[in-house]
Design a protein around this motif. Structure first.
Motif, PDB file in Angstrom:
ATOM      1  N   UNK A 270       0.955  -1.266   0.072  1.00  0.00           N
ATOM      2  CA  UNK A 270      -0.004   0.078   0.245  1.00  0.00           C
ATOM      3  C   UNK A 270       0.818   1.418  -0.187  1.00  0.00           C
ATOM      4  N   UNK A 271       1.748   1.302  -0.787  1.00  0.00           N
ATOM      5  CA  UNK A 271       2.682   2.331  -0.648  1.00  0.00           C
ATOM      6  C   UNK A 271       2.454   3.577  -1.713  1.00  0.00           C
ATOM      7  N   UNK A 272       2.341   4.789  -0.803  1.00  0.00           N
ATOM      8  CA  UNK A 272       1.954   5.928  -1.936  1.00  0.00           C
ATOM      9  C   UNK A 272       3.084   6.939  -1.837  1.00  0.00           C
TER      10      UNK A 272
ATOM     11  N   UNK B 164      12.727   2.010  -6.853  1.00  0.00           N
ATOM     12  CA  UNK B 164      14.011   2.136  -6.493  1.00  0.00           C
ATOM     13  C   UNK B 164      14.345   2.821  -5.369  1.00  0.00           C
ATOM     14  N   UNK B 165      14.077   4.323  -5.549  1.00  0.00           N
ATOM     15  CA  UNK B 165      14.516   5.345  -4.603  1.00  0.00           C
ATOM     16  C   UNK B 165      13.838   4.973  -3.157  1.00  0.00           C
ATOM     17  N   UNK B 166      12.710   4.533  -3.001  1.00  0.00           N
ATOM     18  CA  UNK B 166      12.050   4.238  -1.885  1.00  0.00           C
ATOM     19  C   UNK B 166      12.691   2.944  -1.275  1.00  0.00           C
TER      20      UNK B 166
ATOM     21  N   UNK C 278       1.801   3.781   3.600  1.00  0.00           N
ATOM     22  CA  UNK C 278       2.153   2.280   3.304  1.00  0.00           C
ATOM     23  C   UNK C 278       3.611   1.879   4.065  1.00  0.00           C
ATOM     24  N   UNK C 279       4.222   0.834   3.599  1.00  0.00           N
ATOM     25  CA  UNK C 279       5.353   0.311   4.312  1.00  0.00           C
ATOM     26  C   UNK C 279       6.279  -0.656   3.203  1.00  0.00           C
TER      27      UNK C 279
END
Length: 616
Positions: free
Chosen positions: A379-381, A418-420, A430-431
């Motif tokens: 659930x990454x935003x 990739x940056x995250x 999110x995680x």
């Protein structure tokens, strides 16, 4: 926050001018570079903080102070010997004159000796302060989060590291010694003058008060001009750095005239600001000299009147003539020092501004040594500052040892993932999990060591081939290094280079071909032996033959590792276990190559458009 700091974080000073395209961040779409004019701290705050850097040098500082006290004391006593000599001659006691003159010469020699000691101590303090200041600034610059460093021009950061730091150091070596000696000489001279004659001293001090008023007025104006000059210097450095770093792109786009126009405009502004600042600074000396001459005239006339009425001796007039000059000298010195201190504080404020920026959070537990390599986006935003959402409630699970490719049009969010994952940025919501644990639980250093990254833009360092290859595994032995280079197919290249691994790469390997540089980059990642591999367009800039050679090294590198591949050239991911097709920060399609081609969706259109020559 002032209006000048309310610019969009993604808007650079150069981009605002319309002469340069917005520069990109570390990988993929990013916030770009930005010229951020600083809000200066108060001079007192900057001075207090700067003085804290002298704490390790208290003994040399006390030695400097002691030498300044002795030099100033002797200089204050010297005119008294002149008065004694003149009075002795007026009384006809010429026999005592040689002794008095001998004592006077000794006083001047000792004063010069202590001044020399004072200068040497100031130079040592300056060098050590510069070292500590630059060390702290370098630590700050290299600890900035990507979201902060991307919004600042590298040229401006370099300007603060070099010219601003040198400015502070020069002030310490010159202005600090002048400040000590000038203040003490002023106090010592006044004390002796009061002892000789209170009225004449009050006349001289009246001109000192005038000097202080004029100095304060001019210094306020100088401070504003110096701050403006330093801001413009950072802007010029930023334009030069961006033009040189992107030289080939600028030439290919025929932007030379635009670049020159941008540089000329910024340089002209800097020239005007520098002329105003230097003119105002240089005006301080003549103004102070004029006031000093006025003091000399008034003291001489008043002294003559008092001598006629028998209130003072002729020797006292002679001493006061010297003291009047000697009083104006430290005042002029302090006035000029005050201008230098303003310059140093302007530079110190810019340095402290960078030091006060938020540092990257490096706290956390080490990544376990038995990592399996399972990666989950849950659930990454995420949105870049001032930009549209790059990821929207994105979820993806990558099994250990799985080879997953990310495909999609430019701006779909591939590089953002990739940056995250590398924690260059933190998700807004999110995680991201590694083996079931949130990556924010791990220290940044151990997390990034877990990932072996091969970028599209090859990065080599101006160092030996060995140090480049072992950057991710500095303690590796020569035998293991050779074995791993043979396994990934890079040993032939390394052995062909004169001096082999001991060869020095100048200009970051500029003499090597693009393919050779990319092969060394792949080999460096292979030598580090990471459990998880990230390939960001590792072969997109290579010709077909060189790409085939590099692909062999990549196959040796990937092995059974978890692999996350960012690709625009879809022919490089045909053998991926799973292809994730992204569109506007979401998963549009996923599957193997043949499955996606059969669906006739976004992936098929991208694949066909590449082979038909249509841009994606």
């Amino acid at each position: 926050m002032t209006e000048r700091n309310r610019r969009s974080p993604g808007e650079s000073a150069v981009a605002r001018s319309g002469r340069y395209p917005q520069m990109r961040g570390f990988m993929g779409r990013g916030p770009g570079f930005q010229e951020i004019p600083e809000i200066p701290e108060t001079p007192k705050a900057a001075l207090k903080r700067l003085l804290g850097y002298f704490k390790p040098d208290l003994r040399p500082l006390l030695a400097l102070l002691l030498a300044a006290v002795l030099a100033s004391l002797l200089a204050s006593l010297a005119p008294a010997f002149i008065a004694e000599a003149v009075d002795a001659i007026s009384r006809g006691d010429t026999g005592s004159v040689p002794g008095i003159l001998t004592a006077l010469i000794a006083v001047y020699l000792l004063s010069a000796l202590f001044s020399l000691i004072q200068g040497a101590a100031g130079a040592g303090l300056s060098a050590r302060l510069l070292k500590r200041l630059r060390n702290d600034l370098f630590q700050a610059v290299t600890s900035l989060p990507s979201g902060v460093s991307d919004r600042r021009s590298r040229g401006d950061l370099l300007s603060r590291m070099t010219s601003d730091a040198d400015m502070v150091s020069d002030t310490v070596s010159m202005a600090l010694t002048a400040l000590f000696s000038g203040s003490l000489l002023l106090l010592g001279t006044q004390a002796v003058m009061f002892w000789y004659s209170v009225p004449l001293t009050l006349i001289a001090l009246g001109t000192v008060l005038l000097t202080m008023i004029v100095t304060r007025i001019i210094a306020r104006y100088i401070r504003k001009l110096l701050l403006r000059r330093q801001e413009l210097l950072g802007k010029v450095n930023g334009i030069v750095e961006e033009s040189l770093s992107n030289y080939q792109a600028c030439v290919s786009l025929n932007m030379q005239d635009q670049n020159r126009a941008a540089f000329d405009e910024a340089s002209d502004s800097l020239t005007r600001a520098a002329i105003l600042a230097e003119t105002a600074g240089n005006a301080m000396g003549p103004v102070m000299n004029t006031i000093g001459n006025l003091s000399f005239i008034l003291v001489t006339i008043a002294g003559a009147v008092m001598a006629i009425h028998g209130l003072i001796t002729v020797g006292t007039i002679a001493a006061f003539a010297v003291y009047a000059r000697q009083l104006s000298r430290p005042v002029n010195m302090l006035a000029q020092v005050f201008g230098q201190i303003q310059t140093a504080l302007a530079g110190a404020e810019r340095i402290f501004e960078i030091m006060d920026l938020p540092r990257e959070n490096t706290a956390g537990a080490p990544v376990p040594g038995d990592i399996r390599g399972e990666i989950e986006f849950r659930g990454v935003s995420f949105s870049y500052p001032g930009g549209a959402p790059a990821l929207r409630n994105f979820s993806l699970c990558i099994a250990p040892g799985e080879k997953v490719a990310l495909a999609g049009a430019t701006g779909s969010g591939k590089s953002t993932l990739i940056n995250l994952l590398l924690r260059f940025y933190e998700p807004d919501a999110g995680a991201i999990l590694l083996d079931g644990r949130d990556i924010r639980e791990f220290s940044v250093k151990s997390l990034r060591k877990t990932f072996g990254t091969v970028l599209q833009d090859t990065v080599l360092f101006s160092d030996t081939v060995r140090n480049n290859l072992t950057a991710g595994a500095p303690g590796i032995s020569d035998s293991v290094l050779e074995t791993r280079l043979r396994e990934c197919g890079a040993w032939t290249l390394v052995s062909r280079i004169p001096s082999g691994t001991g060869a020095l790469l100048t200009d970051a390997g500029a003499r090597l071909s693009q393919g050779e540089r990319q092969l060394l980059s792949v080999a460096r990642t292979y030598v580090a032996n990471p459990p998880v591999l990230i390939l960001d367009e590792a072969t997109s800039s290579l010709d077909t033959r060189t790409e085939r050679h590099i692909q062999e090294a990549l196959r040796a590198l990937t092995g059974r590792r978890t692999c996350l591949i960012v690709a625009h050239r879809l022919s490089t991911i045909l053998d991926a276990d799973r292809i994730i097709v992204m569109d506007h920060g979401r998963i549009a399609e996923e599957g193997r190559h043949q499955e996606l081609m059969a669906r006739e969706g976004i992936y098929r259109k991208l694949f066909i458009s590449q082979y038909s020559g249509t841009a994606t």
